[in-house]
Design an enzyme around this catalytic site. Structure first.
Site, PDB file in Angstrom:
ATOM      1  N   GLU A   1       0.813  -1.213   0.000  1.00  0.00           N
ATOM      2  CA  GLU A   1       0.000   0.000   0.000  1.00  0.00           C
ATOM      3  C   GLU A   1       0.853   1.273   0.000  1.00  0.00           C
ATOM      4  O   GLU A   1       0.561   2.245  -0.697  1.00  0.00           O
ATOM      5  CB  GLU A   1      -0.913   0.040   1.245  1.00  0.00           C
TER       6      GLU A   1
ATOM      7  N   LYS B   1       3.884   1.751  -1.069  1.00  0.00           N
ATOM      8  CA  LYS B   1       4.520   1.934  -2.385  1.00  0.00           C
ATOM      9  C   LYS B   1       3.598   2.685  -3.338  1.00  0.00           C
ATOM     10  O   LYS B   1       3.964   3.695  -3.922  1.00  0.00           O
ATOM     11  CB  LYS B   1       4.866   0.570  -2.971  1.00  0.00           C
TER      12      LYS B   1
ATOM     13  N   LYS C   1      23.982  -0.398  -0.025  1.00  0.00           N
ATOM     14  CA  LYS C   1      23.362  -1.519   0.659  1.00  0.00           C
ATOM     15  C   LYS C   1      23.529  -1.473   2.170  1.00  0.00           C
ATOM     16  O   LYS C   1      24.576  -1.126   2.680  1.00  0.00           O
ATOM     17  CB  LYS C   1      23.967  -2.831   0.156  1.00  0.00           C
TER      18      LYS C   1
ATOM     19  N   ILE D   1      24.129  -6.293 -23.608  1.00  0.00           N
ATOM     20  CA  ILE D   1      24.220  -7.121 -22.406  1.00  0.00           C
ATOM     21  C   ILE D   1      23.092  -8.148 -22.325  1.00  0.00           C
ATOM     22  O   ILE D   1      23.099  -9.037 -21.480  1.00  0.00           O
ATOM     23  CB  ILE D   1      24.276  -6.215 -21.149  1.00  0.00           C
TER      24      ILE D   1
ATOM     25  N   CYS E   1      27.151  -5.854 -13.072  1.00  0.00           N
ATOM     26  CA  CYS E   1      26.783  -4.444 -13.164  1.00  0.00           C
ATOM     27  C   CYS E   1      27.283  -3.642 -11.967  1.00  0.00           C
ATOM     28  O   CYS E   1      26.518  -3.027 -11.273  1.00  0.00           O
ATOM     29  CB  CYS E   1      25.298  -4.231 -13.375  1.00  0.00           C
TER      30      CYS E   1
ATOM     31  N   GLU F   1      30.262  -2.475 -15.673  1.00  0.00           N
ATOM     32  CA  GLU F   1      29.766  -1.100 -15.651  1.00  0.00           C
ATOM     33  C   GLU F   1      30.940  -0.159 -15.371  1.00  0.00           C
ATOM     34  O   GLU F   1      31.588  -0.277 -14.346  1.00  0.00           O
ATOM     35  CB  GLU F   1      28.722  -0.994 -14.536  1.00  0.00           C
TER      36      GLU F   1
ATOM     37  N   HIS G   1      21.151   3.677 -17.231  1.00  0.00           N
ATOM     38  CA  HIS G   1      20.196   4.113 -16.207  1.00  0.00           C
ATOM     39  C   HIS G   1      19.622   5.493 -16.496  1.00  0.00           C
ATOM     40  O   HIS G   1      18.723   5.940 -15.809  1.00  0.00           O
ATOM     41  CB  HIS G   1      20.847   4.095 -14.823  1.00  0.00           C
TER      42      HIS G   1
END
Ligand code: GLN
Ligand code: ZN
Length: 756
Positions: free
Chosen positions: A17, A19, A116, A435, A647, A669, A698
């Site tokens: 919800e 999101k 991360k 790729i 990547c 990348e 991107h």
């Protein structure tokens, strides 16, 4: 009486919800007021589902990320948003994602860096510091949520990120030392604790997850100093660590003058005894006994056997909780109506994990007899999983046991293979390729959905996919690319696609876990020994090869990436599951080779993120991860060219492992780093071929020929030209054809220019 608490609950909602509401807000479809109302409703709902706890967490809810929340709580807000219009939430989203809902046109600022969170797949916004950073506490959001929860009748325990971990996780934008900001930060934290005390809070959970990593002496000292200072507060501090063992930091933790300590009793179970021994008799011992990182039911009988003596010993000093915040697991298993009943009975999501916790508390406080039936049901589920033939496949176990060293080795060394391949493929200098994926249009997604729902037949679906492959091949011919791909139209996701075809995998419908901001991932679940009932990609690649005389690259996801993006088994080491995956993908590689596919790419996008928290454990991971890759890739003949793709470009600390993989070609990348990231390949004398990405997929920007030529020239200063390929940074599935075509046209022009 053991006290029950929780370190954090998923905020995204059982049906995502938050999101959807956030995305509506960002595109100006709803007001801030509506967004705030939804958030409040979600918080209320989440506290309600935690109402059996003695203390519910407050402050774990976030519109984007809890580390960014901490920056705003402490008033550490980057200067670049200080003069912009709007309120605090606008600035919050500007730092989170470069713009707020009120920004139109080009009034965007650059978003904060994202990285991360420890060894999870959750990403946080990196705090920014300079030597002039000042903190300016704004506790209004946290205090209002404390009041919100109290008004709903809950006993609360605010959760905050501790000052030392907060500084450690951030980056200085000048040359200054962030640790020098500790005193200033401690002033803000002291003030915060005073305000929380004033609003009637008794306990505060303060997270210092860096205690499970290798810390230099100065960071260890910072922890001592911080908690000496904060211990003068009148609220009680529960210092929480999670995700790993404390090892050399355990004595330090035990000396910190806090009222209690939370330890991850899943990952650091063997440190519990030492912890208890070294804490004083007044300190609370909170044990994280329910795994907050996986989706399996807890073996309650085994847990109680272990916990009951501790409960007797510690009495009211014992608190119990999940091992870490439940942010890393899906919300509610009850949403799953399609999941196979037998497998479902083995699982527990956040809501079920809290129910397990309540049961443990009941058994400890009132005796196991008081909940005998529930414990018996749990034991039956655990036993059913242990003994299920769906989990245990002797043939697979046998195959893993008979893996030989030769299976991980190519027939000849790179140089000999390269000579053979040169002759066969006869590619120009600076060969061009992509790729793997091409734009995933609405039509493609619709076709996949219709097929999944049974609205179109397999024949019809196959026709649609083949038409798409034909289109991709035609465009690549037109563009004059050298090594072609089929475009991956049949794949929803690079892991799910394979998981769906492998035995030993299950899929949830709503098993979403927040990855960053409003983005969630739904990791497939490895529940059993993995095998491949039949070929998974061969028909598409084979068909694609019939459409061209140029080499058609087969496209697979590697075992380490499949593993790292799945929920894994807790009944065998990750390395065993990885080897099982390796054997399954190896068979696919060999089938592709047999079908005449002579170039095969095995993507390992997630290899790096599997690195353990402590560097001392890296080598062990690297050993089995690289071995798994090599078993997958190296069964082929010298004539078959193996590519891999990653990547990211931080190879500095693992270049020898990358070289050890011995792929004929690696595509990486690099465009954003101006090719500087190739330095490490240069220094290492990396021997095989490299395709450094020449444009960033991107962004929608179309790179110019000159830009790409310049980048390749820079690459050429580091890697001999005869070993360079020209390709984008990553797959193109998120882009539109309108961007992809001109970008690739320029890329091919750049390669041609380099050849003369
Ligand atoms: N072959 C995949 C693609 O092109 C690779 C994706 C990735 O590296 N994340 O989509
Ligand atoms: Zn990629």
């Amino acid at each position: 009486m053991a006290i029950l608490h929780n370190l954090g609950f998923p905020r995204i909602g059982a049906k995502r919800e938050l999101k959807f509401e956030l995305e509506k807000f960002w595109s100006n479809k709803i007001s801030e007021k509506t967004l705030q109302n939804t958030a409040q409703t979600l918080r209320a709902k989440h506290w309600e589902s935690q109402k059996d706890l003695n203390l519910v967490p407050v402050g774990d809810f976030s519109f984007y990320d809890q580390v960014l929340d901490t920056s705003f709580l402490l008033g550490n807000i980057p200067d670049r948003v200080s003069d912009l219009e709007g309120g605090s939430l606008d600035n919050y989203f500007r730092i989170a994602r470069g713009r707020s809902a009120i920004d139109t046109g080009c009034s965007c600022v650059h978003a904060g860096e994202m990285t991360k969170w420890f060894d999870t797949n959750y990403h946080y916004i990196v705090p920014e510091f300079t030597k002039n950073t000042e903190f300016n506490l704004d506790s209004s959001r946290l205090l209002s949520q404390v009041n919100e929860a109290k008004a709903l009748g809950h006993d609360v325990k605010p959760v905050i990120l501790g000052p030392v971990s907060y500084l450690w996780l951030g980056k200085t934008k000048d040359e200054s030392q962030k640790i020098a900001l500790l005193d200033k930060a401690l002033l803000a934290y002291s003030q915060l604790l005073a305000e929380l005390a004033q609003s009637g809070v008794n306990w505060v959970q303060i997270d210092e997850p860096i205690l499970v990593t290798e810390l230099s002496h100065e960071w260890q000292q910072a922890l001592s100093k911080a908690y000496q200072t904060l211990s003068t507060s009148s609220v009680k501090l529960l210092l929480a660590t999670y995700f790993g063992q404390l090892k050399e930091n355990l004595p330090l933790l035990c000396e910190l003058p806090v009222a209690g300590v939370h330890l991850d009793a899943i990952n650091a179970k063997d440190e519990v005894a030492a912890l208890i021994e070294n804490l004083n008799e007044q300190q609370v011992v909170s044990l994280g006994v329910i795994n907050g990182r996986n989706i399996w039911k807890t073996d309650l009988t085994a847990l109680l056997d272990w916990l009951e003596p501790l409960s007797k010993q510690l009495e009211q000093r014992l608190w119990i909780a999940p091992s870490c915040s439940l942010l890393h697991v899906p919300v509610d298993l009850n949403s799953e109506v399609k999941l196979d009943a037998e497998i479902k009975n083995w699982l527990a999501f956040a809501t079920q994990k809290l129910a397990e916790l309540s049961l443990v508390a009941q058994a400890l406080n009132e005796g196991r007899d008081s909940c005998a039936q529930a414990i018996a049901d749990n034991a039956a589920a655990i036993e059913s999983r242990q003994n299920s033939p769906r989990v245990n496949n002797p043939t697979v176990k046998q195959r893993v046991a008979s893996i030989t060293d030769e299976m991980a080795l190519r027939q000849s060394p790179y140089e000999a293979r390269a000579a053979v391949q040169k002759e066969i493929f006869n590619l120009p200098a600076y060969p061009t390729t992509t790729i793997g994926s091409f734009p995933q249009t609405t039509e493609i997604r619709q076709a996949r959905r219709q097929f999944k729902n049974g609205d179109i037949s397999e024949v019809e679906y196959s026709k649609l996919m083949k038409a798409e492959i034909q289109l991709c091949v035609d465009i690549q011919h037109e563009l004059e690319l050298d090594v072609l791909v089929h475009g991956e139209p049949e794949r929803n996701d690079m892991v799910e696609y394979f998981g769906e075809q492998l035995d030993g995998y299950a899929f949830s419908q709503f098993g979403w876990v927040q990855s960053y901001g409003s983005r969630c991932v739904k990791p497939p679940i490895i529940f059993g020994d993995i095998s491949r009932p039949k070929a998974m990609t061969v028909q598409w690649s084979e068909f694609a090869q019939t459409l061209t005389d140029k080499p058609m690259k087969g496209m697979l996801t590697g075992p380490v990436t499949i593993l790292n993006w799945s929920f894994v088994r807790d009944d065998q080491p990750r390395s065993t599951s990885c080897l099982q995956l390796a054997l399954a993908i190896r068979d696919e590689v060999l089938d592709l080779e047999k079908a005449g596919i002579n170039i095969i790419q095995i993507d390992e996008a997630a290899l790096r993120e599997g690195l353990p928290l402590r560097q001392s454990q890296w080598q062990e991971y690297i050993d089995w991860a690289i071995k798994s890759f090599k078993i997958t890739s190296n069964g082929v003949s010298d004539k078959t060219q193996i590519h891999t793709h990653m990547c990211y470009s931080e190879f500095n600390d693992m270049i020898s492992a990358i070289a050890d993989m011995d792929a004929d070609v690696i595509t990486i990348e690099t465009s954003r780093s101006d090719m500087e990231l190739l330095d490490v390949f240069d220094e290492f004398n990396y021997p095989n071929e490299i395709g450094p990405g020449v444009y960033d997929i991107h962004t929608p920007n179309i790179p110019t020929v000159d830009y790409m030529v310049t980048l390749m020239e820079k690459a050429g200063e580091r890697i001999p030209a005869e070993r360079l390929w020209v390709n984008p940074d990553c797959g193109l599935k998120t882009r539109g054809w309108a961007e992809v075509k001109p970008a690739l046209e320029n890329m091919v022009k750049a390669a041609k220019q380099l050849r003369v």
